[in-house]
Write an enzyme that holds these catalytic residues in place. Structure first.
Site, PDB file in Angstrom:
ATOM      1  N   ASP A   1      50.870  39.787  16.591  1.00  0.00           N
ATOM      2  CA  ASP A   1      51.191  39.028  15.381  1.00  0.00           C
ATOM      3  C   ASP A   1      49.856  38.722  14.687  1.00  0.00           C
ATOM      4  O   ASP A   1      48.999  38.035  15.257  1.00  0.00           O
ATOM      5  CB  ASP A   1      51.933  37.740  15.781  1.00  0.00           C
TER       6      ASP A   1
ATOM      7  N   PHE B   1      52.943  30.610  18.113  1.00  0.00           N
ATOM      8  CA  PHE B   1      53.815  30.180  17.022  1.00  0.00           C
ATOM      9  C   PHE B   1      55.283  30.304  17.449  1.00  0.00           C
ATOM     10  O   PHE B   1      55.702  31.358  17.928  1.00  0.00           O
ATOM     11  CB  PHE B   1      53.555  31.011  15.765  1.00  0.00           C
TER      12      PHE B   1
ATOM     13  N   TYR C   1      51.730  36.220   2.751  1.00  0.00           N
ATOM     14  CA  TYR C   1      51.500  34.988   1.977  1.00  0.00           C
ATOM     15  C   TYR C   1      50.288  34.171   2.402  1.00  0.00           C
ATOM     16  O   TYR C   1      49.963  33.195   1.746  1.00  0.00           O
ATOM     17  CB  TYR C   1      52.754  34.095   2.012  1.00  0.00           C
ATOM     18  N   LYS C   2      49.626  34.547   3.498  1.00  0.00           N
ATOM     19  CA  LYS C   2      48.455  33.760   3.929  1.00  0.00           C
ATOM     20  C   LYS C   2      47.184  34.372   3.339  1.00  0.00           C
ATOM     21  O   LYS C   2      46.961  34.267   2.141  1.00  0.00           O
ATOM     22  CB  LYS C   2      48.404  33.696   5.455  1.00  0.00           C
TER      23      LYS C   2
ATOM     24  N   ARG D   1      44.371  20.869  10.299  1.00  0.00           N
ATOM     25  CA  ARG D   1      43.847  22.242  10.208  1.00  0.00           C
ATOM     26  C   ARG D   1      43.074  22.421   8.903  1.00  0.00           C
ATOM     27  O   ARG D   1      43.549  22.041   7.832  1.00  0.00           O
ATOM     28  CB  ARG D   1      45.000  23.262  10.155  1.00  0.00           C
TER      29      ARG D   1
END
Ligand SMILES: Cc1ncc(COP(=O)(O)O)c(C=O)c1O
Length: 422
Positions: free
Chosen positions: A206, A134, A231-232, A381
C-alpha cells in the site's frame, strides 16, 4: 539531525530563510494555488490544488462533456484514461510500462488484489498484516475472509518487526503499507518482499503515504502487487481515483474477482461470457470516473519537471529542519514524544508527535492557519509535501506550537467536540 539542531541554536529563522533561498525545488510551489496566510501540512491526507487542474476540469466539463457529449469517449479518448493515467503514475513508483492502472479506491483495489493473490497461491489461506497499519486494509481482508470462509482465507496480524518471522508455508500474501499512516515509519520494501518470496508468499504494498513523496521501487524490489491513491501526494483532489500495480509476471494468471464489463477483452462485443482483458486492464470493473481522472492527470503534470529522488532529498531536509526547530523551541524531546523514526532511512514524509492533548493542539494550530491533522488517540501529524512546503513552514509551525503550549490555548473549551472527519 544533531548537526542541524546545533546550527539552529543561533537563529532558526535565519536558517529557514537560507534553506528556502537555496532550495532548487522552491519554484514548484508556484504550480499550486495555496492561500497565502496558510501553512499547509496535510498534503499526506489531501494534496493541495495544482494550478493546472481547474482549467483541465473546465475544458472537460464545458467543451468535451458540454459540446462533444458522448462522442468524447472516442474523440477525447476518455475510454483510455485508466491506462493513460496509470502510465503517468508508473515511473513515479518504479514500475515499467504496462503494469499500472488508474482505477477505484485503495479499499476496493485491496479486495481485488488479495482475492487474486489467494488464487495465485492455492492451499495457502493466510493474509499476513501488520498491527497498527491503516484499518481499511485489515477490514477489507476480513470481509474477504468472511466471504471465502476460513479454510480459504484468514488473517494473521503481528507487530511489524515480527512480519518476517510470521511468514510460513500458509501465507499467500503479505500486505503492508510502505509508510505507516500514524507514525510515518517507512519499511524496507526490498527486504520484506524478499522475505515474503523466500516463504513462497506474494508481497502486496500500500503506497498511500509514499507515492509522490519519495522514490518507490516496485520493480527493483520484486514487489508483486501494489495499491495507492491519487488524493495525497499526487494532488489529484478529493476522492481522486487510486491505482493498482500488477507485476508483469503475474499478468497472465492473476484474475480480478470483480469481473466487470470494462475489464472484459472486448467490452463492446457485449458477449454473455466474461473473458478477461490482457494484463492489468482486467482489474477495471466499471466505467471510469472521468472527472476525477482528468483532474489527476493534470495534477501529475507537475511531476514531469522534477525527479522523485530530488523530492525525497527535499522531504528529508524539511522533516530534519522541523525536528531541529522543535528542539530549538524545547518541544522535543520532553514536551512531545516523537513517534516518527529519527533515522532518515526509516522516515516517511511526515513527523508525528504524541501528546495526551493532541486533539486540542491540532485544533489550536488549525485556528492559527497551520493545517495539520489528528490521529486518535494522541498523535498530531505534520505531513510535508516537498512540491510545495517551505522550510519557513516548518519553522512557523514550531513557533506556533510553542506559543500554543505556553498560553495553553489548546485547552479552550471550544475544542472539546470532534467533527466526523479528523
Ligand atoms: C495507508 C492507507 N491505506 C488506505 C487508505 C484509504 O484508502 P481509500 O479511501 O482510497 O480506500 C488510506 C487513507 O488515508 C491510507 O492512509
Amino acid at each position: 539531525v544533531t548537526g542541524l539542531a546545533a546550527s539552529h541554536s543561533g537563529s532558526a529563522l535565519g536558517n529557514s530563510e537560507r534553506l528556502d533561498a537555496e532550495d532548487g525545488l522552491a519554484h514548484l510551489r508556484e504550480r499550486f494555488l495555496l492561500p497565502s496566510d496558510t501553512v499547509y501540512l496535510d498534503g499526506n491526507s489531501l494534496g493541495a490544488l495544482p494550478r493546472a487542474v481547474p482549467a483541465a476540469v473546465d475544458e472537460l466539463i464545458r467543451r468535451q462533456w458540454g459540446e462533444d457529449l458522448i462522442a468524447s469517449w472516442n474523440l477525447h479518448d476518455w475510454i483510455r484514461l485508466p491506462q493513460q493515467v496509470g502510465e503517468a503514475i508508473a515511473p513515479l513508483i518504479g514500475a515499467a510500462p504496462g503494469q499500472v492502472l488508474c482505477v477505484d479506491t485503495i479499499s476496493v483495489n485491496v479486495f481485488k488484489l488479495l482475492a487474486a493473490a489467494l488464487e495465485l497461491r492455492p492451499g495457502r489461506p493466510v493474509i499476513l498484516l501488520a498491527e497498527g497499519d491503516f484499518p481499511t486494509d485489515g477490514y477489507v481482508a476480513s470481509g474477504l475472509a468472511r466471504l471465502l470462509g476460513e479454510e480459504r482465507c484468514r488473517l494473521r496480524r503481528v507487530p511489524t518487526e515480527r512480519l518476517a518471522d510470521a511468514l510460513d508455508g500458509d501465507v499467500a500474501a503479505l500486505l503492508l503499507t510502505e509508510v505507516n499512516y500514524r507514525s510515518g515509519e517507512r519499511f524496507d520494501m526490498r527486504r520484506l518482499t524478499a522475505a515474503a518470496h523466500e516463504a513462497g508468499a506474494l508481497a502486496v504494498w500500500d503506497l498511500a503515504h509514499s507515492a509522490g513523496a519519495m522514490p518507490v521501487s516496485l520493480d527493483a524490489s520484486g514487489a508483486d502487487m501494489a495499491v495507492g491513491c491519487g488524493y495525497k501526494f499526487f494532488n489529484g483532489g478529493p476522492g481522486a481515483p487510486g491505482f493498482v500495480y500488477l507485476a508483469g509476471r503475474h499478468q497472465e494468471a492473476a484474475q480480478s474477482p470483480l469481473a466487470g464489463w470494462l475489464g472484459h477483452r472486448q467490452p463492446f462485443a457485449f458477449e454473455p461470457e466474461y473473458a478477461s482483458a490482457p494484463g492489468v486492464a482486467r482489474f477495471q470493473a466499471g466505467t471510469p470516473p472521468v472527472l476525477g481522472m482528468v483532474a489527476l492527470r493534470a495534477a501529475l503534470e507537475v511531476f514531469e519537471d522534477v525527479s522523485v529522488a530530488d523530492l525525497r532529498r527535499k522531504s528529508l531536509a524539511l522533516t530534519d529542519h522541523f525536528l531541529a526547530c522543535l528542539e530549538h523551541e524545547a518541544l522535543l524531546p520532553d514536551v512531545f514524544e516523537l513517534a516518527t523514526p529519527r533515522s532518515r532511512e526509516r522516515r516517511g514524509s511526515q513527523v508525528s508527535l504524541r501528546h495526551p492533548e493532541a486533539w486540542g493542539i491540532s485544533q489550536a494550530l488549525i485556528e492559527r492557519r497551520v493545517i495539520v491533522d489528528f490521529r486518535a488517540p494522541d498523535i498530531v501529524r505534520f505531513g510535508f509535501a516537498p512540491l510545495y512546503n517551505r522550510f519557513a513552514d516548518a519553522r512557523r509551525t514550531a513557533v506556533e506550537l510553542a506559543d500554543i503550549l505556553r498560553d495553553k490555548a489548546h485547552r479552550d473549551p471550544r475544542f472539546a467536540d470532534k467533527p466526523t472527519v479528523t
